[in-house]
Design an enzyme around this catalytic site. Structure first.
Site, short mmCIF file in Angstrom:
data_model
loop_
_atom_site.label_atom_id
_atom_site.label_comp_id
_atom_site.label_asym_id
_atom_site.label_seq_id
_atom_site.Cartn_x
_atom_site.Cartn_y
_atom_site.Cartn_z
CG ASN A 212 -100.23 72.12 -17.17
OD1 ASN A 212 -100.68 71.22 -16.69
ND2 ASN A 212 -99.29 72.95 -18.01
CG ASP B 7 -98.05 65.53 -16.76
OD1 ASP B 7 -97.95 66.68 -17.53
OD2 ASP B 7 -96.91 65.10 -15.69
NE ARG C 151 -106.18 56.48 -42.66
CZ ARG C 151 -105.85 57.05 -44.07
NH1 ARG C 151 -106.79 56.17 -45.11
NH2 ARG C 151 -104.93 57.59 -44.35
CD GLU D 102 -99.48 73.88 -25.16
OE1 GLU D 102 -100.44 75.64 -24.87
OE2 GLU D 102 -98.55 73.24 -24.42
NE ARG E 81 -113.92 60.58 -37.43
CZ ARG E 81 -113.75 60.25 -37.88
NH1 ARG E 81 -115.24 59.24 -39.39
NH2 ARG E 81 -112.71 59.19 -38.57
#
Length: 352
Positions: A221, A230, A245, A256, A276
């Site tokens: 920022n 944003d 999922r 954040e 991952r």
């Protein structure tokens, strides 16, 4: 007509999507000649559009499934329903079919952000007249409008993820699944149980909560401005959606910080899934900004209050941020190694 209006009043009295869905199904089921009402989930599996029953009326009771859509044995390719497939492609408001004598079906798709996420399927024993179709569409439009209002109140305006206000309710539902539900997530009588991950019983399937924080976001920022900040948040939300999922839950807690409720998986798999995602963020190029990394802390969420569980995940997160960032830390491991001590208990709470 009075009976129908009473059902509509009851339907719009709910403040929960699942109860709203059950209520509209019950309303439709009470119409004369209607023999079955189902809510179908629409999803992609290996690039192919598929359907699976998500909830339905059975023996006068509403039944739903917590099973992961991709692994649901009752899923069917959309190509098995040509009338509905044509409806999706043409973006029409309904589709009709008569698959067999004495059974007439109408599908009412729910569009969200130019995509079909689900549809209501109404089957009746007599042909669907123009008047009956008008009644069905009227009830369905009330349902859609009210669903949109609920969705707007539950979601973060910038990212479209669930907001902090909905966390307690979603957490309670998530935790209520418990280990027993995780091992046999199908709630319908006679439905096939999900197979344990890895084809064996090495680890129990459990529920997990992770707190995810963007590293050095204040610098983004300060250096590039809030518009680019944003954009980073929006892209991060997209990466979260694609990394987890459909039946997991993702929240933006403000700033954040994001929270993920991960359902029915092993500790080993939870480590892999969160790492991952961390690697996916690291490898992603954010326009103008370049590389971004995240720190993750997670813990089991099968028991304890939201304050306790969040506190544990937060402790693991801040250990990650204070010890190099861009890493995933598990609360129990940190406690076992002596790096952390429990600061929140059932008896009292220490603010820090």
């Amino acid at each position: 007509m009075t009976h129908l209006l009473q059902n509509l009043v009851e339907m719009t009295g709910h403040r929960d999507h699942l109860r709203l869905e059950a209520s509209v199904m019950a309303t439709l089921h009470k119409l004369t000649s209607v023999v079955e009402v189902r809510a179908l989930e629409v999803f992609q599996r290996e690039g192919e559009a598929c359907l699976r029953p998500r909830s339905w009326m059975e023996n006068g009771q509403w039944v739903s499934t917590e099973a992961e859509a991709q692994a649901d044995a009752r899923r069917q390719p959309l190509t098995h329903f040509p009338a509905l497939q044509a409806c999706f492609e043409a973006r029409t408001e309904h589709a009709r079919s008569a698959p067999q004598k004495g059974r007439y079906v109408v599908w009412l798709p729910v569009w969200v952000h130019d995509q079909v996420t689900s549809c209501l399927e109404v089957s009746q024993s007599r042909p669907i007249s123009a008047h009956r179709l008008d009644v069905l569409m009227g009830i369905f439009n009330v349902y859609k409008n009210y669903q949109s209002l609920l969705d707007y109140s539950e979601r973060d305006a910038l990212t479209g993820l669930f907001n902090r206000k909905t966390f307690d309710e979603q957490f309670a539902r998530h935790a209520s699944c418990g280990d027993e539900r995780a091992r046999a997530p199908q709630s319908a009588p006679g439905a096939p149980a999900a197979l344990p991950e890895g084809g064996g019983n090495r680890e129990p399937l459990r529920q997990w909560l992770a707190v995810i924080d963007i590293d050095h976001f204040k610098q983004v920022n300060d250096r590039f401005g809030h518009l680019y900040g944003d954009e980073v948040l929006i892209l991060m939300a997209n990466l979260l959606r694609s990394s987890f999922r459909s039946h997991d839950r993702i929240f933006r807690f403000g700033g954040e910080e994001f929270v993920v409720l991960l359902r029915a998986t092993t500790l080993e798999t939870a480590h892999k899934v969160f790492n991952r995602f961390r690697q996916t963020v690291q490898d992603h190029h954010f326009p103008q900004v370049g590389q971004i990394t995240v720190s993750v802390g997670f813990t089991a969420s099968a028991s304890g209050s939201p304050v306790e569980i969040l506190g544990q995940a937060d402790q693991a997160l801040y250990f990650s941020k204070e010890n190099g960032r861009n890493q995933v830390r598990f609360y129990d491991d940190l406690v076992a190694s002596g790096h952390l001590q429990s600061r929140i208990s059932h008896e009292d709470m220490e603010l820090f």
